[in-house]
Design a protein around this motif. Structure first.
Motif, PDB file in Angstrom:
ATOM      1  N   GLU A 134     -38.255 -22.965  76.462  1.00  0.00           N
ATOM      2  CA  GLU A 134     -39.149 -21.871  76.084  1.00  0.00           C
ATOM      3  C   GLU A 134     -38.326 -20.664  75.618  1.00  0.00           C
ATOM      4  O   GLU A 134     -38.607 -20.055  74.583  1.00  0.00           O
ATOM      5  CB  GLU A 134     -40.006 -21.506  77.310  1.00  0.00           C
ATOM      6  N   LEU A 135     -37.294 -20.372  76.372  1.00  0.00           N
ATOM      7  CA  LEU A 135     -36.469 -19.192  76.104  1.00  0.00           C
ATOM      8  C   LEU A 135     -35.878 -19.212  74.690  1.00  0.00           C
ATOM      9  O   LEU A 135     -35.872 -18.199  73.994  1.00  0.00           O
ATOM     10  CB  LEU A 135     -35.333 -19.127  77.139  1.00  0.00           C
ATOM     11  N   VAL A 136     -35.362 -20.362  74.268  1.00  0.00           N
ATOM     12  CA  VAL A 136     -34.738 -20.420  72.943  1.00  0.00           C
ATOM     13  C   VAL A 136     -35.743 -20.820  71.863  1.00  0.00           C
ATOM     14  O   VAL A 136     -35.370 -21.034  70.709  1.00  0.00           O
ATOM     15  CB  VAL A 136     -33.523 -21.373  72.916  1.00  0.00           C
ATOM     16  N   GLY A 137     -37.036 -20.933  72.263  1.00  0.00           N
ATOM     17  CA  GLY A 137     -38.075 -21.210  71.274  1.00  0.00           C
ATOM     18  C   GLY A 137     -38.073 -22.634  70.754  1.00  0.00           C
ATOM     19  O   GLY A 137     -38.382 -22.889  69.597  1.00  0.00           O
ATOM     20  N   LEU A 138     -37.730 -23.592  71.624  1.00  0.00           N
ATOM     21  CA  LEU A 138     -37.690 -24.977  71.171  1.00  0.00           C
ATOM     22  C   LEU A 138     -38.725 -25.855  71.881  1.00  0.00           C
ATOM     23  O   LEU A 138     -38.736 -27.063  71.707  1.00  0.00           O
ATOM     24  CB  LEU A 138     -36.296 -25.571  71.412  1.00  0.00           C
ATOM     25  N   ALA A 139     -39.618 -25.211  72.658  1.00  0.00           N
ATOM     26  CA  ALA A 139     -40.577 -25.989  73.439  1.00  0.00           C
ATOM     27  C   ALA A 139     -41.415 -26.908  72.554  1.00  0.00           C
ATOM     28  O   ALA A 139     -41.713 -28.040  72.924  1.00  0.00           O
ATOM     29  CB  ALA A 139     -41.477 -25.048  74.238  1.00  0.00           C
TER      30      ALA A 139
END
Lengths: 292, 259
Positions: free
Chosen positions: B121-126
């Motif tokens: 989630e943090l790096v926007g890859l969810a």
């Protein structure tokens, strides 16, 4: 195009209007495809590729058939495909061709399996540890360059004319090639992958199995597929020299009676087995390495 | 009394054959939880210094100590973000990130699962969790590497231009997030970049390097001026600009443009 242009001038003014009409889609698409045929790394649809493969094969077979039918080639030396297929059928029904093909296939796979089981760990060790590489590389290189047929007499002296000789010759022909290919596959695994593994706490053994081996798998698979093909070359040599069954024996026995159509049928059988195996392995490759 | 240094470069020099990469002798002491940025021209040996901390290279002379222990090979107490070949093509995005925790026997599977979800989630890859790396962009692949290293939970983070391939917005987000994680989880970070803005925004201390062989030209205490908390507003402040201009001057000298 030329004839169309001439027709326009002949039929006069009215057809000038016809010329203005944009060409229908189908010829445009066909022209696009024709361009793609000879474009470097061009795009050709799956269907077009299969069609091309089939057409090319048919052209070769037709040329072969016609040139023997027309008597350009003496059919005693090169029987036409129709005769070859006929002979193939009689050999299957009356002369245990399938049994012989099965025996040959079994020999190839047993020898190949032994080569793989030995070559993969040894090849990996050769490129992973400088000491192993330094010790084995000269020996492997020396044996690799020896032609297998030159070692036939020795192997008969050592192992007689039984199965051991055949397996030994096949192993000889493939193991020493394969071991270097495996070593190369491992060498080409990017150093970054190894470093990622180590910096998240992998032990050397874990790095090898979880990362390095996994990374080399696709190219290893390719090399195995190619090496399996070589096995057949050495098999025929082994079966010609010392066997009373198998496809090599069938071919060699037919030669003795100048029975070219049986020789051809035997050769075609090998080709078909090769084609089938390769297609299956390609399919497996696609399944295994979806991520590529 | 000042806290004992955590990561120490002691008389370090590095040669590759005859090529002098790090000039003798390099000395630097980094405190625990300090964010140090190595700033300098490309190919100046900064990366080599960082790789030596990672245990992936050995100093030709001198030694590097972490918490008093000489560094001897790589381990997971020092996590690294690589620039190229940064993810495994045979693992999905999520599996790649989870790989960072593969050898952590001290974490329960549930905890690993939670961490995985958090860092994805943090790096926007969810949304790309189940895609293979060859199906995502170069910037996303770089984010896989960042998430994996953060998930691994190393105390020391070694980052070699990790945000280089990212678009400006994502870069800003990750800079903020990295600084927050570094403060919150008490990480010690060495961050290599040649982007002056990024350096000033992230660093407690900036080390400016010469061209190869690497030599420390200047050492600037950013924390003294900007303090520990970095916000987006800070980016537009007078203090920030002043620092940036000052450092740009040093960087130009380092690159040999100002004679």
């Amino acid at each position: 195009m030329m004839s169309k242009a001439t027709a326009t001038t002949v039929s006069g003014r009215t057809s000038d209007i016809v010329e203005q009409v944009p060409p229908p889609r189908a010829p445009a698409a066909r022209k696009h495809m024709r361009n793609q045929f000879f474009t470097f790394r061009g795009n050709l649809s799956k269907h077009a590729q299969i069609l091309t493969s089939v057409c090319a094969s048919l052209i070769v077979i037709a040329t072969w058939e016609i040139s023997t039918r027309l008597g350009w080639i003496n059919s005693l030396f090169l029987p036409p495909p129709s005769v070859t297929i006929e002979t193939l059928w009689t050999m299957i029904t009356q002369k245990h061709l399938l049994l012989n093909a099965g025996i040959s296939t079994l020999r190839v796979w047993v020898a190949f399996a032994i080569s793989v089981v030995m070559a993969v760990p040894i090849g990996i060790a050769m490129s992973s540890f400088r000491g192993v590489g330094a010790a084995l590389e000269p020996i492997v290189d020396f044996i690799r360059y020896l032609p297998v047929p030159a070692l036939v007499p020795l192997s008969i002296i050592w192992f007689g004319v039984g199965e051991t000789t055949k397996i030994f010759l096949l192993w000889l022909g493939t193991f020493f090639q394969l071991v270097l290919l495996v070593a190369d596959d491992m060498r080409r695994v990017p150093q970054e992958y190894v470093e990622i593994a180590y910096t998240v706490g992998a032990r050397p053994r874990q790095m090898l199995t979880d990362v390095a081996f996994r990374a080399m798998l696709p190219s290893l698979f390719d090399n195995l597929r190619i090496t399996l093909g070589w096995c057949w070359t050495y098999l025929i040599i082994a079966e010609i020299v010392a066997a009373d069954n198998g496809l090599g024996f069938v071919i060699w026995a037919a030669r003795r009676y100048m029975n070219t159509s049986e020789v051809m049928a035997g050769v075609v059988t090998i080709g078909l087995i090769g084609l089938l195996t390769d297609q299956i392995l390609r399919l497996v490759h696609k399944r295994l390495f979806r991520y590529l | 009394m000042a806290p004992a240094p955590y990561l120490v470069f002691d008389g370090v020099a590095k040669y590759f054959g005859d090529l002098e990469v790090v000039a003798p002798t390099f000395d630097l002491a980094i405190k625990r939880n300090e964010f140090v940025v190595f700033l300098g021209p490309s190919g100046s040996g900064k990366t080599t210094l960082m790789r030596m901390v990672g245990g992936l290279e050995t100093p030709t002379a001198g030694e590097i100590r972490l918490d008093g222990q000489p560094i001897d090979g790589p381990d997971r107490d020092r996590g690294m973000v690589f620039q190229s070949y940064s993810s495994f093509p045979w693992l999905t995005v999520a599996q790649n990130v989870a790989y960072g925790m593969k050898y952590r026997l001290d974490m329960t599977p549930e905890r690993k699962q939670r961490r995985l979800a958090h860092y994805l989630e943090l790096v926007g890859l969810a949304d790309f969790a189940d895609a293979y790396p060859n199906k995502v962009s170069g910037g996303m692949r770089q984010r896989i590497a960042i998430a994996r290293t953060l998930a691994a939970g190393s105390d020391v983070l070694l980052m070699d231009e990790p945000f280089g391939a990212l678009d400006a917005q994502r870069r800003e987000d990750l800079q903020l997030e990295l600084r927050r994680i570094q403060r919150q989880d008490a990480k010690t970070v060495i961050f290599v970049t040649h982007d002056v803005d990024e350096a000033v925004f992230l660093a407690d201390r900036i080390i400016i390097f010469s061209k190869r062989p690497a030599r420390m030209l200047e050492e600037i205490d950013i924390a003294a001026t900007l303090g520990p908390d970095r916000t987006l507003e800070l980016r537009d402040s007078e203090r920030f600009f002043k620092l940036r201009t000052e450092i740009l001057k040093f960087v130009r000298i380092a690159a040999g443009h100002e004679n």
